[in-house]
Design a protein around this motif. Sequence first.
Motif, PDB file in Angstrom:
ATOM      1  N   THR A 218      75.767 -52.337 -71.230  1.00  0.00           N
ATOM      2  CA  THR A 218      76.008 -52.445 -69.793  1.00  0.00           C
ATOM      3  C   THR A 218      74.688 -52.474 -69.027  1.00  0.00           C
ATOM      4  O   THR A 218      74.275 -53.508 -68.506  1.00  0.00           O
ATOM      5  CB  THR A 218      76.886 -51.282 -69.298  1.00  0.00           C
ATOM      6  N   TYR A 219      74.018 -51.328 -68.956  1.00  0.00           N
ATOM      7  CA  TYR A 219      72.738 -51.244 -68.254  1.00  0.00           C
ATOM      8  C   TYR A 219      71.663 -50.733 -69.200  1.00  0.00           C
ATOM      9  O   TYR A 219      71.939 -49.884 -70.059  1.00  0.00           O
ATOM     10  CB  TYR A 219      72.843 -50.300 -67.048  1.00  0.00           C
ATOM     11  N   PRO A 220      70.443 -51.228 -69.066  1.00  0.00           N
ATOM     12  CA  PRO A 220      69.353 -50.714 -69.905  1.00  0.00           C
ATOM     13  C   PRO A 220      69.170 -49.210 -69.690  1.00  0.00           C
ATOM     14  O   PRO A 220      69.397 -48.691 -68.598  1.00  0.00           O
ATOM     15  CB  PRO A 220      68.125 -51.497 -69.405  1.00  0.00           C
ATOM     16  N   ILE A 221      68.764 -48.527 -70.740  1.00  0.00           N
ATOM     17  CA  ILE A 221      68.515 -47.082 -70.667  1.00  0.00           C
ATOM     18  C   ILE A 221      67.034 -46.877 -70.352  1.00  0.00           C
ATOM     19  O   ILE A 221      66.164 -47.239 -71.145  1.00  0.00           O
ATOM     20  CB  ILE A 221      68.896 -46.392 -71.982  1.00  0.00           C
ATOM     21  N   HIS A 222      66.759 -46.299 -69.196  1.00  0.00           N
ATOM     22  CA  HIS A 222      65.385 -46.065 -68.759  1.00  0.00           C
ATOM     23  C   HIS A 222      65.015 -44.603 -69.001  1.00  0.00           C
ATOM     24  O   HIS A 222      65.654 -43.695 -68.458  1.00  0.00           O
ATOM     25  CB  HIS A 222      65.231 -46.403 -67.275  1.00  0.00           C
ATOM     26  N   LEU A 223      63.978 -44.384 -69.801  1.00  0.00           N
ATOM     27  CA  LEU A 223      63.553 -43.041 -70.171  1.00  0.00           C
ATOM     28  C   LEU A 223      62.211 -42.706 -69.519  1.00  0.00           C
ATOM     29  O   LEU A 223      61.304 -43.544 -69.469  1.00  0.00           O
ATOM     30  CB  LEU A 223      63.432 -42.927 -71.685  1.00  0.00           C
TER      31      LEU A 223
END
Length: 278
Positions: A218-223
């Motif tokens: 769905t949406y990129p995971i930003h860490l």
Amino acid sequence: MLFKYLEPDRIDVLDSNLIRFTQPADFNDPFEFKPVISTLASKEEMDEVFESKIKSLIKTELEKIPPVLRTLISPAQLEALTRQNYGQYCREINKQFSAMSGVIAQTFAEKSNEMIGVLSLTEKNSNLLMWAHYARSHTGFCIGFDDNNPFFNHKRSDRDEFYHLRKVEYAKDRPTKRVMELTGVELLLVKSEDWFYEQEWRMCAVLSDSNKVIEAETYPIHLFNFPKSAVKEVILGARMENKKKDQLLNILGSKYENVVVKQAIISPTEFKIELVEL
């Protein structure tokens, strides 16, 4: 101290010192970042902008006219005509502003998922519902963060909406505002009073500032990196598997020497969990 509940598979958060700032669309509340916008601006706000700009506008427009034609109309005459036209079309403009409000609200919601990430923390470390919902039915763990750590307060200006902790406000009704009176509170920090039990605090960040990005369906995971010094306490869930517990304790022993470790235990007599220091 503020707390973050995590599922058992998220032991990597402590191992890597990377934590997700989540897009609003991936939250479990479908009303996130969706204020009700009534119109772009009120008649009074439009009049104020008009009055502040009309003199400079008249001057700019007259300078565009050839000198020989400039003598045919004075600044006062042009201003009078402009005011007349503004009065005639102001009501129609306001109708168009109201019609556009829904489009603006939708655009904000879409763009916020591209640009804004949120770290959600809570004041509560023993809430039964939160252990169930966010720590996979008590099989996960909970991190206690030092909310005085500089990581949680490095806003870039006095008016910055990002990079500092703020308490979520709970309301019976959804915020309904004009675009020109919307603040970061209505946009980012208001939730239904049904969520009051979470006692949430938030820190928003710009997703493009993230230290690592993992592509997802769905949406990129930003860490984002957080300092080890920000971690003060770790609570093991009452149903955490021994294998996961051992993995977590090994990480804590090797990287977090001064962190207090507690075990959540189901009370034998009450509807609550008790926390015992290990």
